[in-house]
Design an enzyme around this catalytic site. Structure first.
Site, mmCIF file in Angstrom:
data_model
loop_
_atom_site.group_PDB
_atom_site.id
_atom_site.type_symbol
_atom_site.label_atom_id
_atom_site.label_comp_id
_atom_site.label_asym_id
_atom_site.label_seq_id
_atom_site.Cartn_x
_atom_site.Cartn_y
_atom_site.Cartn_z
ATOM 1 N N ASP A 1 -20.109 -31.687 36.098
ATOM 2 C CA ASP A 1 -19.062 -31.519 35.091
ATOM 3 C C ASP A 1 -19.090 -30.057 34.656
ATOM 4 O O ASP A 1 -20.162 -29.447 34.602
ATOM 5 C CB ASP A 1 -19.332 -32.437 33.902
ATOM 6 C CG ASP A 1 -18.311 -32.250 32.798
ATOM 7 O OD1 ASP A 1 -17.113 -32.365 33.080
ATOM 8 O OD2 ASP A 1 -18.728 -31.974 31.651
ATOM 9 N N ASP B 1 -18.251 -38.462 30.394
ATOM 10 C CA ASP B 1 -18.926 -38.446 31.693
ATOM 11 C C ASP B 1 -19.604 -39.779 31.999
ATOM 12 O O ASP B 1 -19.991 -40.028 33.145
ATOM 13 C CB ASP B 1 -19.990 -37.342 31.738
ATOM 14 C CG ASP B 1 -19.393 -35.948 31.597
ATOM 15 O OD1 ASP B 1 -18.269 -35.752 32.095
ATOM 16 O OD2 ASP B 1 -20.041 -35.074 30.999
#
Length: 738
Positions: free
Chosen positions: A412, A598
């Site tokens: 990420d 996430d």
């Protein structure tokens, strides 16, 4: 019904078959959903519903012939005390057995009057008192309609003992009491050495538990007092002086200091702490005194959670353990069949009954699956403990094994590859740009405004009085300083393409539409990101970056860290789908993230790696937790996984290698060449195979991130040569004694 989990501390196990018996017994209890027994850790993890009572579980273990107890979470020294008690018990048994066996060694070479009666008297307590545990274990396994190591030892020693007893009463000189006595003595010796060696595999937990202070200095009702740590409650004001350990987690309310957090994160440099910062249990205060409010106490503290996480990991099983379990399940019955065939063949070939019985006994005792049962859990215990030492928390055998097979890693962007907080990167224009911009943004609550204001403070800029301040959502801010109107924000009339192509947000400062200057702000890349990406690529792993940013910004960040595979403009809810696409393409995928958005992607990935600086949700979802904000530790996780799995495979080779060379020699296949292995020395060889496996696992203690563990690479080959040499020396010595 609500599902519960409990960890039981076990006693009395001798091999992997024992662990399987306890698992079978626990799974038969109505209401038990799952039971997993770790032979090396001597623990059982049981999932069950409300209908099950703890006593039902304890009685199930007792019914299988073993002991179990619930460990008090506050008793941090329980395991070390238990290990010490078991070590002393085996030492006493070995000493007593050795003293009683010693005269029998003399009788092997020199016959004295009534040596048969004396041998019987000396062997009786060894066989039925010191060796009583083997008979109990065999009986337990028979009740479960299976066999275990105890069955092998009990059958082997009983064969030698009762054959000798029959010959003694028949007046025959073929007595093998020393075989039964020394066999038990050497097995006890092996267990004693094994348990001492095995104790070193859980050093990590003992070190972490040793970090927990016993008392805390608190201020209640204006009075200072020292109290036991388990009496600290939420909201207590805790005082910490220089050099003291911080007793619980909390937020600093008064004072400042530098705190050594290396025991939790592996970070060697002290961390500066001031009012409003969090401090954690077990870390060490270096210089200043401070007070803090207790926010997490007892089992809630970060240290307690880490200890529990490592304990769970060390009590878990890696998928590869299933291979060892399957072998162990049929191994013992197969060995008994081989032993019976050995006996039958030698009898058919016309050998004496005693020769055939000794071959039968040697096969029975040399082929115990102890080493196979220790192969995986001992490596897991050392590997997960070593990871914790470097701030890499692996949540069990499954993620550890999964990390070894990863072919693609998705990072990420925000908060993982980047710092997650915008910072000023460029100032264009005269000195007063930062003074004016800082004065305007002082009144704004936007994240970009905070970055500009903090930068102005760092540069000790003069803050000017602003009148008629106005925030324009999505554009910027404006206000009057003196008699001039200023605007700071996005302005298409004054483009800065070079900065914008680098993924930076440019805030233009104008006065009545006249350009004065500009400030570029960006979420900057972490200093370790590029290095970590390069290391992963060197390991043969494909690296991807995923972000919700536009393609231009994503390309700018990716180029800074050396990533060419970019997944841009991905909505938070679509991150898991991007992971799935790579999986559908045949890749084993790891996802590295730190935020709530996430979590679905972390769960979807074959391996979720959560940054410890992120949210609790991400840390809960990830199979690996990185305590430091350092992406190099992601590389460490992969390196540790590969080395640990390599060690497990080495151990399995050791265990099977010893049996492959041991069973034919024990069966006296090479007797024609004068190679014979006596049963008692076969028992010692069996014990040494277990010790070699545990010793090989302990080589993981030399693991260091980024460095080849040459000791771990070379030592197994040296150990094979040494133990093979010892084995054949036993055979040579046995041949001389025949």
């Amino acid at each position: 019904m609500e599902n519960k989990r409990i960890t039981l501390s076990l006693s009395g196990m001798h091999c992997a078959s024992c662990a399987r018996l306890i698992e079978m017994a626990l799974k038969k209890v109505p209401g038990v959903k799952q039971a997993s027994v770790n032979f090396a850790a001597e623990k059982a993890m049981v999932d069950f519903d409300d209908s099950v009572k703890i006593d039902d579980l304890l009685n199930a273990v007792k019914g299988a012939g073993y002991k179990a107890e619930v460990v008090n979470s506050k008793d941090t020294e329980h395991e070390s005390k238990k290990r010490e008690k078991e070590t002393k018990a085996y030492a006493r048994k070995f000493l007593a057995s050795f003293v009683l066996s010693l005269p029998l060694l003399y009788f092997m070479f020199f016959k004295v009057p009534y040596y048969g009666i004396i041998s019987l008297i000396l062997t009786l307590p060894i066989q039925f008192i010191i060796g009583a545990g083997f008979y109990r274990g065999m009986w337990s396994s028979l009740k479960m309609k299976t066999f275990n190591m105890d069955s092998l030892i009990a059958i082997g020693t009983s064969t030698a003992f009762f054959y000798s007893l029959a010959n003694l009463f028949l007046g025959n000189d073929e007595l093998y009491f020393e075989t039964a006595a020394f066999l038990i003595t050497f097995v006890i010796l092996g267990k004693w050495l094994e348990i001492r060696t095995k104790g070193k595999t859980s050093d990590a937990i003992r070190k972490l538990m040793g970090l927990q202070p016993k008392t805390a200095r608190i201020i209640r009702n204006g009075k200072m007092q020292d109290i036991p740590i388990d009496q600290v409650i939420h909201g207590d004001t805790v005082l910490v002086r220089p050099g003291e350990k911080i007793p619980v987690d909390g937020k600093i309310t008064e004072g400042s200091s530098a705190v050594d957090e290396s025991m939790l994160t592996g970070e060697s440099l002290p961390v500066e702490k001031k009012k409003g910062d969090m401090v954690f249990s077990g870390t060490v205060n270096n210089v200043g005194s401070f007070e803090f409010e207790a926010t997490r106490v007892g089992s809630e503290t970060s240290l307690a959670q880490i200890i529990r996480l490592i304990e769970d990991a060390q009590g878990s099983k890696a998928p590869i353990q299933g291979f060892a379990d399957k072998i162990s399940a049929w191994f013992v019955p197969a060995v008994i069949c081989i032993a019976l065939i050995t006996f039958a063949v030698w009898m058919l070939l016309g050998s004496s009954l005693s020769f055939a019985l000794m071959a039968f006994t040697a096969v029975i005792v040399i082929a115990c699956p102890c080493a196979l049962g220790l192969a995986t859990p001992t490596s897991l215990m050392v590997g997960t403990g070593k990871g914790a030492e470097y701030g890499v928390l692996v949540k069990g055998g499954e993620p550890l094994e999964a990390a070894c097979k990863i072919k693609a890693v998705i990072f990420d962007k925000t908060g993982t590859l980047t710092k997650g907080k915008p910072e000023v990167t460029d100032i264009i224009g005269p000195k007063e740009v930062i003074e004016i911009a800082g004065s305007l943004e002082k009144l704004s609550e936007h994240p970009l405004a905070e970055a500009i204001f903090n930068y102005a403070k760092e540069k000790e800029a003069e803050f000017l009085e602003v009148r008629d301040f106005k925030a324009i959502p999505g554009h910027g801010v404006e206000g009057k300083i003196g008699n001039k109107n200023y605007f700071l924000g996005k302005n298409k009339n004054f483009p800065f393409p070079e900065l914008e192509n680098q993924g930076k947000t440019v805030m233009v400062l104008t006065e009545s539409n006249r350009l004065i200057g500009a400030i570029a702000v960006a979420d900057t890349v972490k200093s370790t990101s590029r290095e970590a990406v390069a290391k992963l690529q060197k390991l043969g792993v494909d690296v991807y970056m995923i972000t919700g940013d536009n393609v231009r910004t994503a390309n700018a960040i990716a180029s800074q860290v050396g990533i060419t595979n970019i997944l841009a403009e991905v909505l938070p809810e679509d991150k898991a789908n991007e992971v799935k696409k790579l999986q559908n393409a045949g890749k084993r995928v790891a996802m590295v993230g730190d935020g709530i958005n996430d979590a679905p992607a972390l769960a979807q990935a074959d391996l979720g790696i959560a940054m410890g600086s992120g949210t609790d949700v991400a840390m809960e979802t990830g199979g690996v937790v990185i305590m430091k904000d350092d992406l190099n530790d992601v590389v460490t996780a992969f390196q540790l996984s590969r080395e640990t799995m390599g060690k497990i495979k080495q151990n399995m080779f050791f265990a099977l290698f010893y049996n492959v060379i041991g069973i034919p020699v024990a069966a006296r296949v090479f007797a024609v060449f004068g190679i014979i292995l006596k049963p008692e020395l076969a028992g010692l060889a069996m014990a040494l195979s277990s010790i070699s496996v545990v010793s090989n696992s302990l080589l993981l203690r030399f693991f260091k991130p980024g460095k080849r563990n040459y000791i771990s690479l070379i030592a197994p080959f040296i150990m094979i040569i040494i133990f093979t040499g010892i084995f054949f020396e036993f055979a040579r010595f046995s041949s001389m004694m025949e």
